[in-house]
Design a protein around this motif. Structure first.
Motif, short mmCIF file in Angstrom:
data_model
loop_
_atom_site.label_atom_id
_atom_site.label_comp_id
_atom_site.label_asym_id
_atom_site.label_seq_id
_atom_site.Cartn_x
_atom_site.Cartn_y
_atom_site.Cartn_z
N PRO A 430 -30.02 18.85 36.61
CA PRO A 430 -30.29 18.67 38.06
C PRO A 430 -30.50 19.92 38.80
O PRO A 430 -31.09 19.82 39.78
N PHE A 431 -30.54 21.09 38.06
CA PHE A 431 -31.13 22.35 38.86
C PHE A 431 -32.43 22.35 38.54
O PHE A 431 -33.17 23.46 38.87
N HIS A 432 -33.27 21.88 37.75
CA HIS A 432 -34.43 22.16 36.92
C HIS A 432 -35.45 22.66 38.13
O HIS A 432 -35.88 23.60 38.13
N ALA A 433 -35.63 21.60 39.21
CA ALA A 433 -36.83 22.13 39.99
C ALA A 433 -36.35 23.19 40.88
O ALA A 433 -37.29 24.09 41.10
N GLU A 444 -37.17 24.93 25.24
CA GLU A 444 -36.56 23.64 24.97
C GLU A 444 -35.31 23.94 23.90
O GLU A 444 -35.54 24.83 22.94
N PHE A 445 -34.24 23.26 24.24
CA PHE A 445 -33.02 23.28 23.28
C PHE A 445 -32.51 21.93 23.10
O PHE A 445 -32.08 21.50 24.12
N ALA A 446 -32.38 21.46 21.92
CA ALA A 446 -31.59 20.01 22.02
C ALA A 446 -32.46 19.05 22.76
O ALA A 446 -31.69 18.18 23.36
N GLY A 447 -33.39 19.20 23.29
CA GLY A 447 -34.14 18.25 23.99
C GLY A 447 -34.21 18.92 25.61
O GLY A 447 -34.95 18.24 26.38
N TRP A 448 -33.53 19.70 25.81
CA TRP A 448 -33.01 20.16 27.36
C TRP A 448 -34.16 21.16 27.45
O TRP A 448 -34.55 22.40 26.75
N GLU A 449 -34.65 21.11 28.90
CA GLU A 449 -35.43 22.20 29.44
C GLU A 449 -34.36 23.22 29.81
O GLU A 449 -33.77 23.03 30.83
N ARG A 450 -34.36 24.45 29.42
CA ARG A 450 -33.31 25.53 29.82
C ARG A 450 -34.21 26.69 30.34
O ARG A 450 -35.11 27.12 29.93
N ALA A 451 -33.69 27.09 31.30
CA ALA A 451 -34.40 28.41 31.97
C ALA A 451 -33.76 29.51 31.26
O ALA A 451 -32.79 30.09 31.15
N CYS A 487 -24.04 40.17 40.51
CA CYS A 487 -23.79 39.02 40.09
C CYS A 487 -24.98 38.43 40.16
O CYS A 487 -26.05 38.21 40.58
N GLY A 488 -24.78 37.51 38.63
CA GLY A 488 -25.97 36.56 38.40
C GLY A 488 -25.50 35.13 38.08
O GLY A 488 -24.36 34.94 37.84
N PHE A 489 -26.36 34.09 38.26
CA PHE A 489 -26.05 32.80 37.90
C PHE A 489 -26.95 32.04 36.98
O PHE A 489 -28.07 32.41 36.94
N TYR A 490 -26.25 31.24 36.02
CA TYR A 490 -27.31 30.78 35.26
C TYR A 490 -26.64 29.13 34.97
O TYR A 490 -25.62 29.00 35.13
N ASP A 491 -27.43 28.46 34.61
CA ASP A 491 -27.57 26.92 34.31
C ASP A 491 -26.97 26.78 33.14
O ASP A 491 -27.61 27.04 31.86
N MET A 492 -25.80 26.16 32.95
CA MET A 492 -25.04 25.78 31.77
C MET A 492 -24.96 24.21 31.74
O MET A 492 -24.01 23.70 30.65
N SER A 493 -25.90 23.52 32.27
CA SER A 493 -25.64 21.97 32.29
C SER A 493 -25.89 21.40 30.90
O SER A 493 -25.27 20.35 30.51
N GLY A 667 -31.53 34.03 33.18
CA GLY A 667 -31.84 33.13 31.91
C GLY A 667 -30.87 33.12 30.93
O GLY A 667 -29.90 34.06 30.86
N LEU A 668 -31.12 32.16 30.04
CA LEU A 668 -30.20 32.07 28.81
C LEU A 668 -30.41 33.20 27.72
O LEU A 668 -29.53 33.42 27.11
N HIS A 669 -31.46 33.72 27.75
CA HIS A 669 -31.55 35.07 26.91
C HIS A 669 -30.76 35.97 27.45
O HIS A 669 -30.18 36.54 26.55
N THR A 670 -30.38 36.02 28.54
CA THR A 670 -29.46 37.07 28.94
C THR A 670 -28.10 37.03 28.73
O THR A 670 -27.38 37.79 28.51
#
Length: 817
Positions: A430-433, A444-451, A487-493, A667-670
């Motif tokens: 839901p955070f994609h846009a 892409e991971f398991a079909g998910w578009e991940r930042a 502080c950083g925030f990332y998407d774990m959806s 991002g998830l690399h971080t």
């Protein structure tokens, strides 16, 4: 012919498909001592893909487990000829792979290092060394190569027939001309297989079914509601006329030109894995298909041939005897499918071999037979486990689009972090846009578009691949500093969320998990699900939401597998309901020393240590909505994971951004870079079903004193009593410019003793970090650390610091600030 008279009315196992894979499974089950084995082949043995395979038998694969299977195949095919009297045509003539670019040379050198870690004989070659091994090659642009003397080639059809004969000699029944038409099942169990042969029909009651259907495996799986994502593609090769005085040659691979060369009986077979493949069979494979060829498409193959004539000039004088086009099946991730299906546990799969079926068949058959006999994965097979696949991947359009890329990726540059380009955008959080507006670069991971990382303003949004620091290295360093200092925030959806509800939820989870689930409502338990050997089947957190309700959070890639494991271990008397809730909630991780201040700016909840201690969860108001905050961290800092109903997710992120607290997206690399500094394990790399939980350094999470017997308890107690045979250490390279990814050899006092299980760059600690197991029988931790360690990277040994405790915040104080 009365087919029914040849078949059993009841079998222990029915194998569907008589290619080399089905024959290998039958052979190995019979060798395992199984009886009442029936193999059904719709036409003739080998008539699908096996008969036209090139027959290359390489040993080295991309993981230790896959290499083990290929080495087993190589050894087995030698023994088969003596056992059955059927000539397998196996010839150990070695293989040469060459690089035409500096990047490919780096890949080959890393491959050679990996081979040494896996015990494969290998030699790096200069251009002159390449010419010595393959005198007919044009050395233009050749940077170097690698020589694998143990590789070879064989006769695919004869190997399959030798396996079939060996299976028959051990009592298996193999019947040709019998087509499987359906399956009957109930309670997630196949009960019988229906068959037809001409105008004859019947059924076989069975305990197990193995789907070895090759190109047809997708359709066979659907007979029982099982997802087997694969798609056939056209695969091209030519065979020359006889070339006078042509001596025996090794196999030659020139991946930069998408080509491989095989000498056989004085001829050259030239095959290709072109960058954009041609999917085939979109409307189904004809029922009559048997030893068939597809129409020639010389225009499609011609660019490969033109380069090949320049690379191996003698081809210019050789006539083309055969232009062959035959179909082979490819999977979305170029790994084959093996193991029990998650939907129907007694329906097993061995299919989708991505043009390496001949070299894999022996080992895959052995591994599956052992798996079926023991009921548990015999060693690390996570990369090929059928349960890694996502439900949506059975979509026909998805499979067709991805297949155009999958075939070509076999010979493409295997860059770290390489992203698939086809069939993208299927799953979005839901955070994609909003994240895209903030500069997200998605993977892409398991079909998910991940930042994965965030571009700076005006910066191109895309990957520029290399083996060294890539174009996003500075971005990740900036994001890393946010997590460590602000502080950083990332998407774990995308992480999987499994709800376990019911009267017996506590008892059930105490049986399948090593941790103690008898905790207060609101407590979070870090735990593993173990197999009987103490291996790690899942690495999860479990939160008690209420007296009869728990939430299990697991990595995105293992959701399907973990759901299947839970359901497989349900007792009929268990009053529990297991539900995938992944799409119901979005998750925003807010991490860093300032995360408490950031959350207090958008929520009236009390985030103090006293009111909200580490390892607890509670409902909070946030913005205008409601969410649930979990105080846990995978990055080693103070922080919370905020679970938000999906319909409120965009509002919550909007509220966070509008508050202007200084928190920024990462991002998830971080996330991965930070977790490896804190030595947090990664499921699938650092911990697998083959890795004992105590040797992985996770024994603290297993509560053998709880008043419940649980799967793996005796193995944990035994390991604690007898001691470790290996232990996991954390490594940091002293050269800040070198990069670690995985599978680099660990060198202790000059000798290779293991390999890096996972690697990433530690921006706070100033070097590449890795986790890996080293032998330690009879050794204390101090003994293990007293040695001199190096990590071999592309043939160069680099000094490394080693530690048993996390190098970053070893006492975990920052998590509890």
């Amino acid at each position: 012919m009365n087919v029914a008279s040849q078949l059993l009315e009841k079998a222990r196992v029915v194998i569907v498909g008589g290619g080399i894979i089905g024959c290998s499974v039958a052979y190995h089950l019979a060798k395992q001592g199984w009886t009442d084995i029936v193999l059904l082949e719709r036409k003739k043995l080998t008539s699908g893909t096996t008969w036209h395979a090139a027959g290359l038998i390489a040993q080295l694969r991309s993981s230790q487990a896959a290499t083990r299977l290929s080495k087993y195949s190589n050894d087995l095919y030698v023994e088969l000829e003596a056992e059955t009297g059927v000539a397998t045509g196996l010839r150990h003539n070695g293989s040469v792979s060459v690089a035409l670019t500096a990047a490919r040379q780096e890949e080959l050198l890393r491959t050679a290092s990996m081979a040494r870690a896996f015990g494969i004989e290998v030699e790096e070659l200069s251009p002159d060394g390449v010419l010595e091994k393959y005198p007919h090659i044009n050395l233009d642009n050749v940077q170097g190569g690698v020589w694998l003397p143990g590789d070879g080639q064989g006769d695919p059809a004869n190997i399959a027939l030798a396996l079939a004969k060996g299976a028959r000699l051990k009592g298996a029944k193999i019947v040709e001309g019998v087509r499987v038409t359906g399956m009957t099942s109930d309670h997630r169990t196949v009960r019988s297989v229906e068959w037809a042969a001409g105008d004859q029909t019947g059924s076989i009651t069975c305990d197990h079914v193995v789907n070895c259907g090759g190109m047809w495996a997708h359709e066979v799986g659907q007979m029982a509601g099982v997802n087997v994502p694969l798609h056939a593609c056209e695969h091209f090769y030519i065979v020359t006329e006889s070339i006078p005085d042509l001596a025996r040659l090794p196999v030659l691979r020139v991946p930069d030109e998408c080509a491989y060369y095989k000498e056989d009986a004085g001829k050259i077979l030239l095959g290709a894995f072109e960058p954009r493949a041609k999917p085939w069979g979109m409307d189904g494979i004809p029922d009559t298909f048997e030893f068939d060829q597809l129409p020639e498409d010389f225009d499609h193959f011609e660019p490969i041939l033109a380069q090949a004539i320049d690379r191996v000039p003698m081809l210019a004088q050789a006539g083309i005897h055969t232009f062959f086009n035959g179909p082979e099946s490819f999977t979305p991730d170029d790994s084959y499918h093996l193991g029990p299906s998650p939907e129907v546990p007694n329906l097993w799969v061995a299919a989708g071999f991505n043009s390496i079926g001949i070299q894999s068949a022996g080992g895959a058959g052995m591994a599956l037979a052992r798996w079926m006999d023991d009921g548990e994965m015999p060693f690390d097979l996570v990369d090929v486990d059928i349960a890694r696949n996502q439900t949506f991947q059975r979509n026909r359009r998805y499979l067709k689009e991805r297949a155009t890329e999958s075939l070509g990726l076999l010979y493409a540059d295997h860059w770290p972090f390489r992203q698939k380009e086809t069939a993208r955008g299927v799953r979005r959080s839901p955070f994609h846009a909003q994240l895209a507006d903030l500069g997200a670069v998605f993977g892409e991971f398991a079909g998910w578009e991940r930042a994965n990382w965030f571009a700076f303003p005006g910066e191109p949004r895309g990957y520029d691949y290399s083996w060294g620091p890539q174009n996003w290295f500075a971005n990740a360093a900036h994001e890393h500093a946010l997590i460590r200092e602000k502080c950083g925030f990332y998407d774990m959806s995308s992480f999987g969320k499994i709800k376990i509800d019911g009267l017996h939820a506590e008892t059930f989870l105490n049986r399948v998990c090593g941790g103690d689930m008898s905790v207060d409502v609101g407590r979070i338990v870090y735990t593993q699900m173990l197999n009987s050997r103490g291996g790690v089947e899942a690495d999860v957190t479990v939160t008690r939401l209420s007296e009869f309700s728990y939430l299990m959070v697991t990595p995105a890639a293992t959701l399907v597998r973990d759901m299947a494991w839970l359901r497989r271990h349900e007792d009929p008397s268990d009053a529990v309901f297991i539900t995938d809730m992944t799409a119901a909630e979005a998750v925003l991780a807010v991490m860093g020393p300032e995360s408490r201040k950031v959350l207090q700016a958008i929520s009236p909840a009390d985030f103090s240590n006293a009111a909200f201690p580490f390892g607890t969860a509670r409902e909070i108001d946030i913005g205008l909505g409601i969410a649930r905050a979990h105080r846990v961290s995978y990055v080693g800092e103070l922080g919370w994971e905020i679970y938000i109903p999906s319909d409120m997710a965009a509002h919550v992120l909007e509220t966070l951004i509008d508050a202007e607290t200084g928190a920024r997206p990462v991002g998830l690399h971080t996330m991965d870079n930070c977790r490896i500094e804190r030595a947090f394990r990664h499921m699938g790399h650092d911990i697998t079903p083959a890795d004992h939980v105590v040797e992985a350094g996770l024994g603290f999470a297993v509560k053998t004193g709880k008043p419940f017997d649980f799967i793996g308890k005796q193995a944990v107690l035994h390991k604690r009593e007898t001691g470790l045979s290996r232990r996991m250490l954390q490594f940091r390279l002293t050269d800040p410019d070198a990069m670690l990814y995985h599978n680099e050899p660990i060198v202790r006092d000059g000798k290779i003793v293991g390999h890096i299980a996972s690697g990433a760059y530690g921006h706070t600690l100033g070097g590449a970090m890795g986790l890996g197991y080293v032998p330690c029988a009879g050794q204390s931790v101090e003994d293990s650390l007293s040695a001199r360690y190096e990590i071999e990277v592309a043939g160069r040994r680099i000094a490394a610091e080693a530690s048993f405790r996390p190098m970053y915040d070893p006492k975990g104080e920052r998590l509890r600030m």
